[in-house]
Design a protein around this motif. Structure first.
Motif, PDB file in Angstrom:
ATOM      1  N   MET A 151       0.334  -3.122  -9.522  1.00  0.00           N
ATOM      2  CA  MET A 151       1.568  -3.448 -10.309  1.00  0.00           C
ATOM      3  C   MET A 151       2.292  -4.650  -9.658  1.00  0.00           C
ATOM      4  N   ARG A 157      -8.217   7.844  -0.687  1.00  0.00           N
ATOM      5  CA  ARG A 157      -7.051   7.226   0.170  1.00  0.00           C
ATOM      6  C   ARG A 157      -5.958   8.262   0.314  1.00  0.00           C
ATOM      7  N   ILE A 158      -5.285   8.927  -0.572  1.00  0.00           N
ATOM      8  CA  ILE A 158      -4.185   9.671  -0.560  1.00  0.00           C
ATOM      9  C   ILE A 158      -4.622  10.857   0.213  1.00  0.00           C
ATOM     10  N   GLN A 190       4.158   5.777  -5.094  1.00  0.00           N
ATOM     11  CA  GLN A 190       4.476   5.948  -6.654  1.00  0.00           C
ATOM     12  C   GLN A 190       3.158   6.279  -7.509  1.00  0.00           C
ATOM     13  N   HIS A 191       2.312   7.078  -6.694  1.00  0.00           N
ATOM     14  CA  HIS A 191       1.257   7.670  -7.542  1.00  0.00           C
ATOM     15  C   HIS A 191       1.594   8.622  -8.414  1.00  0.00           C
ATOM     16  N   PRO A 192       1.272   8.770  -9.571  1.00  0.00           N
ATOM     17  CA  PRO A 192       1.873   9.782 -10.218  1.00  0.00           C
ATOM     18  C   PRO A 192       1.700  11.313  -9.945  1.00  0.00           C
ATOM     19  N   ARG A 234       2.407   1.701  -3.307  1.00  0.00           N
ATOM     20  CA  ARG A 234       1.473   2.339  -4.414  1.00  0.00           C
ATOM     21  C   ARG A 234       1.148   3.910  -4.039  1.00  0.00           C
ATOM     22  N   VAL A 235       1.052   4.241  -2.685  1.00  0.00           N
ATOM     23  CA  VAL A 235       0.993   5.730  -2.668  1.00  0.00           C
ATOM     24  C   VAL A 235       2.074   6.476  -3.115  1.00  0.00           C
ATOM     25  N   THR A 294      -4.171   1.499 -12.904  1.00  0.00           N
ATOM     26  CA  THR A 294      -4.903   1.997 -11.595  1.00  0.00           C
ATOM     27  C   THR A 294      -3.676   1.882 -10.354  1.00  0.00           C
ATOM     28  N   PHE A 295      -3.649   2.743  -9.823  1.00  0.00           N
ATOM     29  CA  PHE A 295      -2.783   2.990  -8.714  1.00  0.00           C
ATOM     30  C   PHE A 295      -3.407   2.891  -7.295  1.00  0.00           C
ATOM     31  N   ILE A 296      -4.031   3.916  -7.078  1.00  0.00           N
ATOM     32  CA  ILE A 296      -4.630   4.097  -5.743  1.00  0.00           C
ATOM     33  C   ILE A 296      -5.590   5.216  -5.718  1.00  0.00           C
ATOM     34  N   LEU A 318      -4.521  10.158   3.937  1.00  0.00           N
ATOM     35  CA  LEU A 318      -2.971   9.977   4.355  1.00  0.00           C
ATOM     36  C   LEU A 318      -2.180  11.313   4.438  1.00  0.00           C
ATOM     37  N   ILE A 319      -2.430  12.207   3.596  1.00  0.00           N
ATOM     38  CA  ILE A 319      -1.935  13.479   3.678  1.00  0.00           C
ATOM     39  C   ILE A 319      -2.348  14.182   4.885  1.00  0.00           C
ATOM     40  N   VAL A 349       1.705  11.779  -6.141  1.00  0.00           N
ATOM     41  CA  VAL A 349       2.696  12.098  -5.079  1.00  0.00           C
ATOM     42  C   VAL A 349       3.941  11.763  -5.617  1.00  0.00           C
ATOM     43  N   LEU A 365       0.806  -1.326   0.007  1.00  0.00           N
ATOM     44  CA  LEU A 365       0.010  -0.105   0.155  1.00  0.00           C
ATOM     45  C   LEU A 365       0.998   1.159  -0.083  1.00  0.00           C
TER      46      LEU A 365
END
Lengths: 284, 205
Positions: A282, B9-10, A124-126, A121-122, B3-5, B13-14, A128, A118
């Motif tokens: 991924m 959710r981001i 590597q978010h495009p 993936r956070v 698909t990432f996340i 977290l932030i 973040v 998790l």
């Protein structure tokens, strides 16, 4: 400092040495044991080892001493830890090695690795990843934080390790060898866009340091320099190293991605995109 | 489409990260110092050097004193004379009972030229609360490394004159030897006096 002493750590860190030894050992063992068809060629192996050894050299040799007491050497250190070293490591495509070890992980422990996946993936978010990449440069170069980081041994190590790990994440996202046509890796257009976007704020920061009239980072004045160099010269060189080489790394990255995109253009049939639909994340 | 996340959710977290930073930011010390507070950044005072009599000296010999440690060399043309004069003036402005609890430690990082006798003559010129110390280069290197500073030598000219790069800051340790402040060169005498007076008044625990 000369000869053998120059190759010895200035600030001995067993954890750092153990980490580098472990990485090289894991890479070496995987090379020896993996099937011939998967084994990377000599060029890729050399690229990987050079990338790793460059990072090691700036952390555990006399280079680290000069990095602590000269601003421009410090900028050179971060250029390697955040850009050049991770760039070479990612470019060498260590994916077969990672897959080799991935297959060794017992299935029963996979649920325990969910938080790691998790976090990955956070990070590597495009959105973040580039914010973190540039944000860390700005964070550690904000004058008061930079002052503390150079005064505290613990903070100094956190700074260097965070730059290295973030560099690895970012350049892996950009130079991911898997084609976006047949996997869920980031698209080539987005990769190039990210590279262009991260270059601009780094150039602005470098230019600001270069054109600042006063001393931006007085910690080197307060704590003494490795040799008597004019503070203005030190700051100017440091600013230039923050300004130009990172921008050039972005240009280099864009050229590599562009070449890949052109090479793959039309190679994969359109229905290949359907292959990406079932997989949700991924697989590394 | 990769698909990432999810964005939610981001965002969560932030928000969590920001909340953590906000909580950390609430932890402020009561006193506003003029110098840089280094309480959580540097280790306590520890050294093995020699004094102006050529005798071995260590940090425990001056325990109970607020110690203002400054690295320099007696041939220094600018930083050292200015700093020692300002430190001395600040200490002289303290009340007698506080002054007795403060020692300025001038650490010469040029042991090849600065003999203990030379250091004694140099420090006496600036006041009676200054203790001059030096050591072998390895001893000095160990000490400066501990306090994240360094020194370096220029190439000597035909008369063996050379410049020495060294710290321009003053490291302040309290009566127990705990690292407390780093005085930047731009502080005024009154600001230095305020800070060391507050430290000299602290009770020993």
């Amino acid at each position: 400092m000369n000869g053998v002493k120059a190759l010895l750590p200035y600030d001995f860190s067993p954890l750092t040495i153990a980490s580098y030894a472990l990485v090289l050992a894991l890479y070496g063992v995987a090379l020896l044991r993996m099937p011939d068809s998967e084994r990377p060629g000599p060029g890729r192996i050399v690229t990987f080892v050079v990338g790793v050894m460059l990072c090691y050299a700036v952390m555990q040799t006399a280079f680290d001493y000069y990095s602590q007491y000269m601003f421009f050497v410090h900028r050179g250190q971060h250029l390697i830890l955040h850009h050049l070293g991770p760039f070479l490591i990612a470019l060498s495509n260590p994916l077969p090695v990672m897959r080799f070890w991935g297959r060794k992980i017992p299935r029963s422990t996979l649920p325990w690795l969910a938080p790691v996946r998790l976090s990955y993936r956070v990070l590597q978010h495009p959105v973040v990843a580039p914010v973190l990449f540039v944000g860390l440069v700005y964070f550690w170069l904000s004058p008061s934080i930079h002052f503390d980081a150079m005064l505290s041994r613990q903070l100094y190590w956190v700074m260097n390790w965070s730059m290295l790990l973030d560099g690895l994440l970012f350049w892996w996202l950009i130079l991911d060898p898997r084609s976006p046509y047949i996997s869920n890796a980031l698209g080539y257009g987005k990769r190039m866009l990210l590279l262009a976007l991260v270059a601009v704020p780094q150039m602005l920061l470098g230019a600001w340091i270069v054109f600042s009239r006063g001393m931006v980072y007085d910690v080197y004045e307060v704590c003494g320099r490795a040799w008597p160099l004019a503070p203005e010269t030190d700051q100017l060189l440091g600013g230039l190293l923050t300004w130009i080489p990172p921008a050039m790394m972005s240009v280099l990255g864009i050229l590599i991605i562009l070449r890949r995109a052109m090479y793959e253009d039309g190679r994969y049939p359109k229905q290949a995109t359907a292959l990406t639909q079932p997989s949700g994340h991924m697989n590394t | 489409m990769p698909t990432f996340i999810s964005g939610t959710r981001i965002a969560a977290l932030i928000a969590l990260l920001l909340a953590t930073f906000a909580l950390v930011g609430c932890d402020q010390s009561v006193r506003e110092w003029h110098g840089k507070d280094i309480s959580n950044l540097m280790p306590p005072l520890e050294f093995e050097l020699i004094d102006t009599q050529g005798e071995a000296v260590n940090a425990s010999d001056s325990e109970g004193q607020v110690r203002l440690v400054f690295f320099g060399f007696t041939h220094c043309p600018d930083i050292c004379p200015t700093t020692l004069a300002r430190l001395s003036q600040a200490v002289d402005k303290l009340p007698e009972n506080e002054r007795e609890r403060v020692t300025i430690m001038f650490v010469s990082v040029d042991p090849n030229r600065d003999t203990p006798e030379q250091i004694a003559a140099y420090t006496q010129f600036y006041g009676d609360r200054i203790a001059g110390v030096t050591g072998s280069e390895p001893q000095l290197r160990q000490l400066v490394k501990r306090y994240r500073t360094t020194f370096g030598y220029d190439e000597p000219d035909e008369n063996n004159n050379y410049n020495v790069s060294h710290s321009a800051g003053v490291y302040v340790f309290d009566t127990r030897g705990k690292a407390r402040l780093l005085l930047r060169p731009d502080l005024t005498v009154a600001q230095i006096r305020d800070d060391i007076s507050a430290l000299a008044q602290e009770r020993r625990s």
